[in-house]
Design a protein around this motif. Sequence first.
Motif, PDB file in Angstrom:
ATOM      1  N   GLY A  16       0.812  -1.215   0.000  1.00  0.00           N
ATOM      2  CA  GLY A  16       0.000   0.000   0.000  1.00  0.00           C
ATOM      3  C   GLY A  16       0.839   1.256   0.000  1.00  0.00           C
ATOM      4  N   LEU A  17       1.917   1.268   0.794  1.00  0.00           N
ATOM      5  CA  LEU A  17       2.803   2.434   0.830  1.00  0.00           C
ATOM      6  C   LEU A  17       3.453   2.668  -0.521  1.00  0.00           C
ATOM      7  CD1 LEU A  17       4.500   1.947   4.321  1.00  0.00           C
ATOM      8  CD2 LEU A  17       2.771   3.651   3.696  1.00  0.00           C
ATOM      9  N   MET A  18       3.844   1.598  -1.196  1.00  0.00           N
ATOM     10  CA  MET A  18       4.421   1.751  -2.528  1.00  0.00           C
ATOM     11  C   MET A  18       3.407   2.353  -3.485  1.00  0.00           C
ATOM     12  SD  MET A  18       7.645   0.783  -2.902  1.00  0.00           S
ATOM     13  CE  MET A  18       7.800   0.210  -4.589  1.00  0.00           C
ATOM     14  N   THR A  19       2.153   1.918  -3.354  1.00  0.00           N
ATOM     15  CA  THR A  19       1.099   2.451  -4.222  1.00  0.00           C
ATOM     16  C   THR A  19       0.938   3.953  -4.031  1.00  0.00           C
ATOM     17  OG1 THR A  19      -0.078   0.341  -4.115  1.00  0.00           O
ATOM     18  CG2 THR A  19      -1.336   2.259  -4.838  1.00  0.00           C
ATOM     19  N   GLY A  48      10.575  -7.778   3.464  1.00  0.00           N
ATOM     20  CA  GLY A  48       9.150  -8.051   3.625  1.00  0.00           C
ATOM     21  C   GLY A  48       8.611  -8.781   2.407  1.00  0.00           C
ATOM     22  N   GLY A  49       7.562  -8.252   1.827  1.00  0.00           N
ATOM     23  CA  GLY A  49       6.969  -8.855   0.637  1.00  0.00           C
ATOM     24  C   GLY A  49       7.696  -8.543  -0.650  1.00  0.00           C
ATOM     25  N   LEU A  54      11.377  -5.645  -6.037  1.00  0.00           N
ATOM     26  CA  LEU A  54      10.760  -5.985  -7.317  1.00  0.00           C
ATOM     27  C   LEU A  54      10.653  -4.757  -8.218  1.00  0.00           C
ATOM     28  CD1 LEU A  54       7.996  -8.448  -6.115  1.00  0.00           C
ATOM     29  CD2 LEU A  54       9.957  -8.995  -7.574  1.00  0.00           C
ATOM     30  N   ALA A  55      10.322  -3.617  -7.613  1.00  0.00           N
ATOM     31  CA  ALA A  55      10.259  -2.379  -8.399  1.00  0.00           C
ATOM     32  C   ALA A  55      11.632  -2.024  -8.960  1.00  0.00           C
ATOM     33  CB  ALA A  55       9.720  -1.241  -7.539  1.00  0.00           C
ATOM     34  N   LEU A  56      12.684  -2.178  -8.138  1.00  0.00           N
ATOM     35  CA  LEU A  56      14.034  -1.870  -8.602  1.00  0.00           C
ATOM     36  C   LEU A  56      14.488  -2.858  -9.674  1.00  0.00           C
ATOM     37  CD1 LEU A  56      15.706  -1.001  -5.177  1.00  0.00           C
ATOM     38  CD2 LEU A  56      14.989   0.602  -6.969  1.00  0.00           C
ATOM     39  N   HIS A  57      14.045  -4.099  -9.564  1.00  0.00           N
ATOM     40  CA  HIS A  57      14.369  -5.092 -10.590  1.00  0.00           C
ATOM     41  C   HIS A  57      13.825  -4.669 -11.953  1.00  0.00           C
ATOM     42  CE1 HIS A  57      14.843  -8.966 -12.602  1.00  0.00           C
ATOM     43  NE2 HIS A  57      13.554  -8.929 -12.899  1.00  0.00           N
TER      44      HIS A  57
END
Length: 201
Positions: A16-19, A48-49, A54-57
């Motif tokens: 949620g924070l990433m969103t 964590g999850g 994943l975003a950096l990937h």
Amino acid sequence: EEFGRNTLVFAYQSIGLMTYGIHRPYSSKLIDLTANRYPVTILDYGAGGGQMGLALHTLGFIVSFADMNSQSMNFLQWRLRERRLNLPVYILDMPGLEIPHQDVCTCFDVIEHCDPDAQLSIVHKCAEIGGTVLMNLIRDDRLESNKLHVAVDTDKLTSYVFANWPAWYSDYYPDSNGVFRQRLLIYGDGVTLSKPEGIPI
């Protein structure tokens, strides 16, 4: 701690924070720091999850993940399987664990879940792993209703980091009283950023 390990609440909260883009300025700073380097290896410490890693990937970084054995880590491993991604995952409470050195170690939304001694231990561990560490500190963010967060002495930790490594910081997210709620610390042997004004001594 047991609550965090045995539920998925942290994984869902972090997604949620990433969103909402909470970490966007931190990711932007990371991209600026590494703009002239390729490839760049990154450890997402306290993953964590895995949402940050994943975003950096997807941005082309070579990412690995580390966290304690937990439901969130199980969720991360499921996400990697679903994406057919063979990215390293390190379980921090595994005996004899060795993590290869990385160009960068990110540590976001971790320190506020640890007692003061563990906070210092993580500061050192991240510096051992990564040439450059990006770590956020959440100021005075105690959640009295569920005790998920502990107090973080932001200025004391900042002073400690500056006394031990080349370092830089910037504050973000002022509240209605003008108090900045988060601080981004960048430190380690790979840091060449200039020291900002107002560093606590």
